[in-house]
Design a protein around this motif. Structure first.
Motif, short mmCIF file in Angstrom:
data_model
loop_
_atom_site.label_atom_id
_atom_site.label_comp_id
_atom_site.label_asym_id
_atom_site.label_seq_id
_atom_site.Cartn_x
_atom_site.Cartn_y
_atom_site.Cartn_z
N TRP A 80 -9.86 28.39 52.06
CA TRP A 80 -8.66 27.71 52.54
C TRP A 80 -8.94 26.21 52.76
O TRP A 80 -8.11 25.36 52.41
CB TRP A 80 -8.21 28.36 53.85
CG TRP A 80 -6.91 27.77 54.37
CD1 TRP A 80 -5.65 28.18 54.08
CD2 TRP A 80 -6.80 26.66 55.27
NE1 TRP A 80 -4.74 27.40 54.72
CE2 TRP A 80 -5.42 26.44 55.47
CE3 TRP A 80 -7.71 25.83 55.91
CZ2 TRP A 80 -4.94 25.43 56.28
CZ3 TRP A 80 -7.23 24.83 56.71
CH2 TRP A 80 -5.86 24.64 56.91
N LYS A 81 -10.12 25.89 53.32
CA LYS A 81 -10.47 24.49 53.54
C LYS A 81 -10.56 23.74 52.22
O LYS A 81 -10.10 22.59 52.09
CB LYS A 81 -11.80 24.39 54.29
CG LYS A 81 -11.72 24.89 55.73
CD LYS A 81 -13.09 24.79 56.40
CE LYS A 81 -13.02 25.30 57.85
NZ LYS A 81 -14.36 25.26 58.50
N THR A 82 -11.16 24.39 51.22
CA THR A 82 -11.28 23.76 49.90
C THR A 82 -9.90 23.54 49.29
O THR A 82 -9.61 22.48 48.72
CB THR A 82 -12.13 24.64 48.96
OG1 THR A 82 -13.43 24.82 49.53
CG2 THR A 82 -12.26 24.01 47.60
N ALA A 83 -9.04 24.52 49.42
CA ALA A 83 -7.69 24.41 48.87
C ALA A 83 -6.90 23.31 49.59
O ALA A 83 -6.12 22.58 48.96
CB ALA A 83 -6.97 25.75 49.00
N GLN A 84 -7.10 23.18 50.90
CA GLN A 84 -6.41 22.13 51.67
C GLN A 84 -6.85 20.74 51.21
O GLN A 84 -6.03 19.81 51.08
CB GLN A 84 -6.72 22.31 53.15
CG GLN A 84 -6.01 21.29 54.06
CD GLN A 84 -4.50 21.40 53.97
OE1 GLN A 84 -3.93 22.47 54.16
NE2 GLN A 84 -3.84 20.30 53.65
N ARG A 85 -8.15 20.57 50.93
CA ARG A 85 -8.65 19.29 50.43
C ARG A 85 -8.04 18.98 49.06
O ARG A 85 -7.73 17.83 48.75
CB ARG A 85 -10.17 19.29 50.37
CG ARG A 85 -10.85 19.19 51.74
CD ARG A 85 -12.32 18.85 51.61
NE ARG A 85 -13.05 19.95 50.99
CZ ARG A 85 -13.67 20.91 51.70
NH1 ARG A 85 -13.60 20.91 53.03
NH2 ARG A 85 -14.34 21.88 51.09
N SER A 86 -7.89 20.01 48.24
CA SER A 86 -7.30 19.83 46.91
C SER A 86 -5.85 19.37 47.02
O SER A 86 -5.39 18.52 46.25
CB SER A 86 -7.38 21.13 46.12
OG SER A 86 -8.73 21.51 45.89
N VAL A 87 -5.12 19.93 47.98
CA VAL A 87 -3.73 19.52 48.19
C VAL A 87 -3.67 18.06 48.62
O VAL A 87 -2.85 17.27 48.12
CB VAL A 87 -3.06 20.43 49.25
CG1 VAL A 87 -1.71 19.85 49.67
CG2 VAL A 87 -2.88 21.84 48.70
N THR A 88 -4.54 17.68 49.55
CA THR A 88 -4.57 16.30 50.03
C THR A 88 -4.87 15.32 48.90
O THR A 88 -4.23 14.27 48.77
CB THR A 88 -5.62 16.14 51.15
OG1 THR A 88 -5.31 17.05 52.21
CG2 THR A 88 -5.64 14.72 51.68
N ALA A 89 -5.86 15.67 48.07
CA ALA A 89 -6.23 14.81 46.95
C ALA A 89 -5.09 14.71 45.95
O ALA A 89 -4.80 13.62 45.43
CB ALA A 89 -7.49 15.35 46.27
N ALA A 90 -4.44 15.83 45.67
CA ALA A 90 -3.33 15.83 44.72
C ALA A 90 -2.16 14.99 45.24
O ALA A 90 -1.48 14.29 44.47
CB ALA A 90 -2.87 17.25 44.44
N GLU A 91 -1.91 15.02 46.54
CA GLU A 91 -0.85 14.21 47.14
C GLU A 91 -1.16 12.71 47.00
O GLU A 91 -0.27 11.91 46.71
CB GLU A 91 -0.68 14.57 48.61
CG GLU A 91 -0.05 15.94 48.85
CD GLU A 91 -0.01 16.32 50.31
OE1 GLU A 91 0.80 17.21 50.67
OE2 GLU A 91 -0.81 15.76 51.10
#
Length: 358
Positions: A163-174
């Motif tokens: 979940w933490k990795t996925a959250q970082r991916s969302v932040t980077a994509a934003e």
């Protein structure tokens, strides 16, 4: 003999008077010589301390800053060069104008669309992991077997890392989407882009090749780039005051040495000695490109070794001679003065002779 003297007493008396007169005159002269020191100055050779010639170095007047402007296709197509060779510009003046093509907008719109898709995928992955966490925790609350509980707990922890990795991916994509959207908005709002001058100076036109700048802005403020050989390298010191003279002798300005390169220049010739660069900050600007001479005052003072006796010299001061203590050192076979006398002082050249007579 007695008879002869008796016959000529006048001659004897006369000779005695003459001899006595000579003795008295001699004694009187000696007394006067000691009472009148100026008489002792006669017959001595003097040495006048003179200023040593300046050290001379070759230099070139150079612009303080040169800012290059190359062709930037990322800004669009170059539609106009707004300045000409030799033109004076100030900070903020327009130098180049670019126009964005429709292809640039299309590519940027595609970048925005692609960024949105990436963000959507990242959010889907995050939602899936979040739902999985809810399911695992619900399952954990219903299990009674300790072994099974531990297994589910481990799954929850692993899922939490995911979940933490996925959250970082969302932040980077934003972030990527924001940048792409801003770039698109900028291109839409500014179909033309102007490049302005970062410095004040003179325009020097270049070429449109990939390796050369379109133009350069050469600052009006200048400094002098000097050269010194390894033989005189140790003479120079930071903050030394120097005098700058153009080769036509029409301009003379002052300055200070601000830096001295510790690394010699690379040279292709067969010189048997190294050359170092040093920089002089000018108190008044000179024309960029001028060849100049750099004068470094030579403050060293030298006197004949014969003028020193037991650490002292004898200085002529009007009609008198003064004994002055001096500090000296040997410098390449010459006697260098460190303290005690100054330029213009007259010294008895042969100090030993004077001491012997006094």
């Amino acid at each position: 003999m007695k008879k002869k003297l008796q016959k000529k007493p006048f001659i004897f008396i006369s000779i005695s008077i003459i001899v006595l007169g000579i003795i008295v005159t001699t004694i009187f002269s000696i007394v006067l010589m000691f009472k009148n020191p100026s008489s002792k100055n006669k017959g001595y050779s003097f040495y006048t301390i003179q200023k040593e010639p300046d050290y001379l170095f070759k230099g070139t007047v150079t612009a303080n800053t040169t800012t290059d402007y190359t062709k930037n296709t990322a800004l669009g197509e170059l539609s106009k060069i707004d300045v000409i060779d030799g033109q004076k510009v100030n900070i903020g003046d327009i130098l180049l104008t670019y126009t964005s093509s429709s292809d640039d907008l299309s590519s940027q719109e595609f970048e925005v669309k692609n960024s949105k898709n990436n963000l959507s995928n990242a959010k889907s992955d995050l939602l899936e992991i979040t739902n999985k966490d809810v399911d695992l925790r619900s399952k954990l609350s219903k299990v009674k077997d300790n072994v099974e509980k531990q297994e589910i707990t481990n799954q929850i922890e692993n899922n939490n890392d995911a979940w933490k990795t996925a959250q970082r991916s969302v932040t980077a994509a934003e972030l990527v989407l924001d940048q792409a959207q801003n770039s698109l908005n900028n291109k839409i709002e500014h179909q033309t882009v102007s490049v302005t001058s970062k410095t004040a100076g003179t325009v020097v036109m270049g070429t449109e090749s990939e390796t050369s700048p379109l133009l350069s802005i050469v600052s009006q403020d200048t400094f002098v780039q000097g050269e010194v050989s390894e033989y005189d390298y140790d003479i120079l010191k930071i903050n030394d005051s120097v005098n700058i003279e153009t080769v036509d002798l029409k301009r003379k300005v002052t300055g200070k040495i601000s830096s001295i390169s510790p690394v010699p220049e690379k040279t292709n010739d067969t010189s048997s000695f190294s050359i170092y660069k040093f920089k002089v900050i000018l108190d008044d600007s000179l024309q960029n490109g001028y060849t100049v001479q750099i004068h470094l005052p030579n403050t060293n003072l030298y006197i004949p070794k014969s003028a020193v006796k037991s650490g002292s010299v004898y200085v002529k001061d009007g009609n008198t001679i003064k004994k002055v203590k001096v500090q000296t050192k040997d410098s390449d076979g010459r006697l260098q003065i460190e303290s005690g006398v100054k330029v213009g002082d007259k010294l008895i050249k042969e100090a030993t002779n004077y001491v012997n007579r006094s």
